[in-house]
Design an enzyme around this catalytic site. Structure first.
Site, PDB file in Angstrom:
ATOM      1  N   ASP A   1      38.569  52.541   7.071  1.00 41.58           N
ATOM      2  CA  ASP A   1      39.805  53.395   7.414  1.00 41.58           C
ATOM      3  C   ASP A   1      39.513  54.763   6.911  1.00 41.58           C
ATOM      4  O   ASP A   1      40.446  55.697   7.094  1.00 41.58           O
ATOM      5  CB  ASP A   1      40.963  52.759   6.894  1.00 41.58           C
ATOM      6  N   SER A   2      38.492  55.186   6.090  1.00 42.25           N
ATOM      7  CA  SER A   2      38.140  56.359   5.951  1.00 42.25           C
ATOM      8  C   SER A   2      37.782  57.100   7.158  1.00 42.25           C
ATOM      9  O   SER A   2      37.856  58.464   7.032  1.00 42.25           O
ATOM     10  CB  SER A   2      36.897  56.561   4.948  1.00 42.25           C
TER      11      SER A   2
ATOM     12  N   ASP B   1      37.863  47.707   8.666  1.00 42.63           N
ATOM     13  CA  ASP B   1      39.204  47.719   7.632  1.00 42.63           C
ATOM     14  C   ASP B   1      40.387  47.455   8.376  1.00 42.63           C
ATOM     15  O   ASP B   1      40.648  48.118   9.678  1.00 42.63           O
ATOM     16  CB  ASP B   1      39.231  49.207   7.154  1.00 42.63           C
TER      17      ASP B   1
ATOM     18  N   LYS C   1      38.193  43.865   6.497  1.00 41.60           N
ATOM     19  CA  LYS C   1      38.308  43.960   5.069  1.00 41.60           C
ATOM     20  C   LYS C   1      39.710  44.493   4.725  1.00 41.60           C
ATOM     21  O   LYS C   1      40.424  45.070   5.586  1.00 41.60           O
ATOM     22  CB  LYS C   1      37.460  45.263   4.828  1.00 41.60           C
TER      23      LYS C   1
ATOM     24  N   GLU D   1      42.498  45.487   1.411  1.00 42.63           N
ATOM     25  CA  GLU D   1      42.394  45.853  -0.017  1.00 42.63           C
ATOM     26  C   GLU D   1      43.389  45.305  -0.817  1.00 42.63           C
ATOM     27  O   GLU D   1      44.668  45.015  -0.234  1.00 42.63           O
ATOM     28  CB  GLU D   1      42.826  47.425  -0.047  1.00 42.63           C
TER      29      GLU D   1
ATOM     30  N   GLU E   1      35.264  49.285  -6.112  1.00 41.21           N
ATOM     31  CA  GLU E   1      35.250  50.960  -5.809  1.00 41.21           C
ATOM     32  C   GLU E   1      35.618  51.635  -7.137  1.00 41.21           C
ATOM     33  O   GLU E   1      36.536  51.206  -7.565  1.00 41.21           O
ATOM     34  CB  GLU E   1      36.154  51.408  -4.550  1.00 41.21           C
TER      35      GLU E   1
END
Ligand code: KIV
Length: 272
Positions: free
Chosen positions: A52-53, A91, A121, A123, A190
């Site tokens: 999602d970057s 993501d 993925k 978070e 991270e």
């Protein structure tokens, strides 16, 4: 016509697991579009993350929060069309899985169906355990993400190193064990201290993939545009730049402009 390429052995979650078992490091990079994904895959990384970057790198947002599930699917489908070997992980964007596990499952199914990706993925740790287990129960492989979790940036208030204090480090370790226990195939760590990465990587059997987490993770990941030196401003300590594409591209474009102005492009041979 077959869409399979039998000569290329695809990387699966099992291959990633075997790599940890035999002590081979896992190379991972982000990609968001067809052209770049083709280059990254052909170069030989094992895992491509449609992160999602993309919200920052492709759309210029300050955070990862604004990107939508439709936009993630667009990026992921473009990447999947280019990739012949790597495992493609996508993501789940902010707001698509935290509400409840049914919503999380629907989001994961949309991503898998509409993009053709191989895994998702998410978070977070214990807070999203139900969402993770429900997605896993549908047969969708899940990668966890602990430490600095950019979707929670407004809770942290800063992008600084996480889990330096004992209590946070302990919670991260417990979260990593929980992710392994429920069946995640891997976990991103991270921006955490190197010693904690070592402890986590030795405590769980599933592979850890680090970014700003030191050398002890089972694999490493970087944002492709950072590694290539496309964005000159972003210079965190953990980033190693392998190229200066910003400089290369600026030179190429300046030369093109010069040639157009000087009327030397196109020449006779470049015309019909
Ligand atoms: O979105 C992303 O690019 C990521 C990586 C930094 C791990 O989550």
């Amino acid at each position: 016509m077959s869409i399979h390429t039998p000569d290329i052995k695809r990387v699966t979650t099992h291959v990633i697991q075997e790599m940890k078992t035999r002590g081979e490091k896992i190379s991972c990079l982000t990609a968001y579009d067809y052209s770049m994904a083709g280059i990254v895959d052909a170069a030989g990384v094992e895992l491509i993350l449609v992160g999602d970057s993309a919200s920052n790198v492709m759309a210029g947002h300050e955070t990862t929060l604004p990107i939508t599930i439709d936009q993630m699917i667009y990026h992921a489908a473009s990447v999947v069309r280019a990739v012949k070997r790597a495992l493609v992980v996508v993501d789940l964007p902010f707001g698509s899985y935290q509400g409840n596990s049914r919503e999380a499952l629907n989001s994961a199914i949309r991503i898998m169906k509409e993009s053709g990706a191989h895994a998702v993925k998410l978070e977070g740790g214990l807070e999203i355990r139900d969402s993770i287990t429900r997605i896993l129960s549908a047969g969708v492989p899940v990668m966890g993400h602990l430490g600095l979790t950019p979707q929670s940036i407004y809770k942290f208030g800063t992008y600084t190193v996480r889990a330096k204090q004992e209590a946070e480090a302990q919670k991260l370790l417990e979260d990593a064990r929980m992710l392994e226990e429920v069946g995640c195939f891997s976990v991103v760590l991270e921006k955490i201290p190197s010693s904690l990465t070592k402890q986590v990587s030795e405590s769980i059997q599933i592979p850890t993939v680090g970014i700003g987490a030191g050398p002890h993770a089972d694999g490493q990941i970087l944002v492709l545009h950072d590694l290539l030196g496309i964005n000159k401003e972003f210079k965190p300590r953990f980033l190693r730049r392998y190229a200066d594409l910003n400089g290369v591209m600026t030179d190429a474009i300046s030369n093109y402009i010069k040639d157009v102005k000087a009327k030397s492009f196109p020449n006779e041979k470049e015309s019909y």
